[in-house]
Design an enzyme around this catalytic site. Structure first.
Site, PDB file in Angstrom:
ATOM      1  N   ASP A  30     -23.283   3.310 -28.856  1.00 58.77           N
ATOM      2  CA  ASP A  30     -22.986   2.094 -29.596  1.00 58.77           C
ATOM      3  C   ASP A  30     -24.263   1.698 -30.348  1.00 58.77           C
ATOM      4  OD1 ASP A  30     -21.709  -0.329 -30.390  1.00 58.77           O
ATOM      5  OD2 ASP A  30     -22.726  -1.367 -28.752  1.00 58.77           O
ATOM      6  N   ASP A  75     -25.109  -1.952 -32.135  1.00 58.42           N
ATOM      7  CA  ASP A  75     -25.573  -3.311 -31.878  1.00 58.42           C
ATOM      8  C   ASP A  75     -25.717  -3.555 -30.378  1.00 58.42           C
ATOM      9  OD1 ASP A  75     -25.614  -4.650 -34.578  1.00 58.42           O
ATOM     10  OD2 ASP A  75     -23.541  -3.965 -34.566  1.00 58.42           O
TER      11      ASP A  75
END
Length: 256
Positions: free
Chosen positions: A7, A9
């Site tokens: 991922d 953020d």
């Protein structure tokens, strides 16, 4: 060999600040022949824009081919639902994804054959009213994702899910989501991954970890993004302070 899906953020960076040590980890994984991919529910950027940000913030030379976003996933879902001229509430990422799947965005709510909603930092009451009208016409209402928030340098910021929720509340129409942890995102990642053994590394239990478990992948949760409590039932396969700890954990687990 394995594929590691990160991922962005809250895992690789927070806003314009890299998570310490993660760039070195990404580089070492690549040097060992590990397939490195990035999966984000942030639909604002194109694949090129995402790769450029990773490179700018971390120094890791990310490429557009390594990027899979909820914008791409919702573009795929729009094609499946035969939505060719959607009214879009969102940024450049969704517009590009619709064009990439042979659609053409409509700027006229009355002529749109679907509604696609993602993160939109210019969202206004007028946009809400227009999107509500499209949803009430009974055309497909597709959401890039349902994330209520996302981590930034200064804390949490409202996510696409906050905008999707406003339109759903106003119209009474439930959206169909495409990003993590939903099927369109899983399929895109599975098609992009080069290896059958896949590790999903994320900060959100309800999206990153939930998607990994749904897909049958190894799941790793990190503590640098959205705060969470590790569940006693069906926890992630590992919980690390930061993605920079991944190499040591993977080596100890016999994966590297």
């Amino acid at each position: 060999m394995i594929t590691c899906i990160f991922d962005l953020d809250g895992v690789v960076y927070r806003g314009d600040r890299a998570v310490p040590g993660v760039a070195d980890t990404l580089q070492k994984l690549s040097e060992r022949g590990v397939d490195v991919l990035f999966a984000t529910n942030n639909s604002a950027r194109t694949a090129r824009g995402l790769a450029d940000k990773v490179a700018r913030v971390t120094g890791y030379p990310a490429q557009p081919s390594q990027m899979v976003s909820s914008a791409m996933a919702v573009g795929r879902l729009a094609r499946e639902r035969a939505v060719k001229h959607p009214f879009i509430v969102g940024g450049e990422g969704i517009h590009a994804a619709v064009l990439d799947t042979h659609g053409r965005p409509s700027h006229d709510p009355e002529k749109a054959d679907g509604l696609i909603v993602g993160i939109d930092q210019a969202f206004t009451y007028a946009t809400l009213e227009a999107a509500m009208g499209v949803a009430l016409r009974g055309v497909p209402f597709l959401a890039a994702n349902l994330d209520a928030s996302y981590p930034a340098e200064e804390g949490l910021r409202p996510g696409a899910g906050s905008i999707v929720s406003a339109i759903a509340t106003a119209s009474g129409v439930r959206p169909v989501p495409a990003g993590k942890p939903e099927r369109p995102m899983i399929e895109l990642l599975a098609e992009t991954a080069k290896h059958d053994t896949i590790i999903m590394i994320g900060d959100r239990l309800d999206t990153d970890v939930a998607m990994g478990k749904r897909a049958g992948w190894i799941t790793v949760a990190v503590k640098t993004g959205v705060p969470f409590n590790v569940p006693t039932a069906d926890p992630p396969d590992a919980c690390l302070d930061t993605a920079a700890d991944l190499l040591g954990w993977a080596a100890g687990a016999g994966l590297l």
